[in-house]
Design an enzyme around this catalytic site. Structure first.
Site, PDB file in Angstrom:
ATOM      1  N   HIS A  20      58.087  35.804  41.569  1.00 50.95           N
ATOM      2  CA  HIS A  20      57.289  34.592  41.700  1.00 50.95           C
ATOM      3  C   HIS A  20      55.877  34.788  41.138  1.00 50.95           C
ATOM      4  O   HIS A  20      55.154  35.695  41.563  1.00 50.95           O
ATOM      5  CB  HIS A  20      57.208  34.224  43.184  1.00 50.95           C
ATOM      6  CG  HIS A  20      56.588  32.900  43.466  1.00 50.95           C
ATOM      7  ND1 HIS A  20      55.652  32.722  44.452  1.00 50.95           N
ATOM      8  CD2 HIS A  20      56.786  31.674  42.913  1.00 50.95           C
ATOM      9  CE1 HIS A  20      55.300  31.450  44.510  1.00 50.95           C
ATOM     10  NE2 HIS A  20      55.959  30.791  43.579  1.00 50.95           N
ATOM     11  N   HIS A  62      48.405  27.686  38.718  1.00 51.71           N
ATOM     12  CA  HIS A  62      49.161  26.904  39.693  1.00 51.71           C
ATOM     13  C   HIS A  62      48.430  25.646  40.129  1.00 51.71           C
ATOM     14  O   HIS A  62      48.986  24.547  40.111  1.00 51.71           O
ATOM     15  CB  HIS A  62      49.481  27.763  40.919  1.00 51.71           C
ATOM     16  CG  HIS A  62      50.221  27.015  41.987  1.00 51.71           C
ATOM     17  ND1 HIS A  62      49.579  26.267  42.962  1.00 51.71           N
ATOM     18  CD2 HIS A  62      51.542  26.880  42.230  1.00 51.71           C
ATOM     19  CE1 HIS A  62      50.470  25.716  43.756  1.00 51.71           C
ATOM     20  NE2 HIS A  62      51.678  26.072  43.340  1.00 51.71           N
TER      21      HIS A  62
END
Length: 255
Positions: A20, A62
């Site tokens: 991730h 992000h």
């Protein structure tokens, strides 16, 4: 790049374990340092978040804003790459990574190709730029992997249906997946209409019934972000096709 099937469970080249944002929390997320650390733990596939600078450069981040994971301030998508390339994306994490820059998708593509690794690119648009971001990310991915065998092409995913629409318009041959944090009404139609090959759900959403539904729809099944052993065991029992984790030091892909 040769077209891949997007209508069946065939032609799925990706490994089960996916790191991730590069290496989860052990290194500053969405940086080359994180990718290198993930690779050092044996990971051959990585997930990252991609968005657009104000002048159209695809880069990794992000959040909509810069404050949490860099020395920058404000909405990242409103800044040109010349500004974004100067921010420190490592000091927030630890001294060890001070000065780590934000990478472009091109930087990450070079890393993946040099290390025979796959990539899951989450299209993370700035609000209001969903379709354009999907188009530009898909265009960039298609160009960056143009000379690679089709099985190495990245998987494009998004929570935003408009981003998937843009991605399909720009690069219909790239594999796509729909991200879900809840099972909202109509997700099946969106996945079908956008030619998705995968459903990527928060791990708590996966049940035997949902797993069977994905099989009936011809979709691969992936889960995020899976960090605890009991959750991993349950998902493996459900025969998921992809497990996205922060805990690259806990779960060894070869096992």
């Amino acid at each position: 790049m040769k077209p891949d099937t997007t209508s069946s469970l065939k032609g799925w080249p990706y490994p089960l374990w996916i790191a991730h944002r590069g290496a989860g929390k052990l290194a500053p997320e969405n940086t080359l340092a994180a990718f290198r650390l993930g690779a050092s733990h044996g990971y051959r596939m990585f997930e990252c978040d991609a968005k657009l600078s104000s002048d159209g450069v695809v880069f990794l981040l992000h959040d909509d804003t810069l404050e949490r994971t860099s020395s920058g301030q404000g909405v990242a998508g409103k800044r040109p790459w010349s500004d974004l390339s100067q921010v420190d994306a490592g000091s927030w994490h630890s001294r060890q990574y001070a000065g780590e820059p934000l990478p472009t998708l091109a930087h990450i593509a070079r890393f993946c190709q040099a290390n025979a690794a796959w990539l899951n690119i989450e299209i993370k648009p700035t609000v209001g730029l969903e379709r354009e971001t999907g188009q530009r990310v898909a265009e960039a991915a298609q160009q960056l992997w143009a000379h690679q065998p089709a099985q190495w092409a990245p998987l494009l995913t998004s929570f935003q249906p408009e981003a998937l629409i843009g991605a399909r318009e720009a690069a219909p041959d790239l594999r796509r997946g729909l991200l879900l944090d809840s099972l909202w009404a109509g997700w099946q139609s969106v996945a079908s209409d956008q030619g998705c090959v995968a459903l990527v759900c928060h791990h708590t959403l996966w049940t035997p019934a949902l797993r069977e539904e994905t099989r009936q729809l011809g979709l691969r099944a992936m889960a995020y972000t899976v960090n605890e052993i009991p959750d991993v065991k349950r998902l493996i029992e459900l025969q998921l096709d992809g497990i996205i984790t922060d805990r690259v030091e806990r779960f060894a892909p070869e096992r």
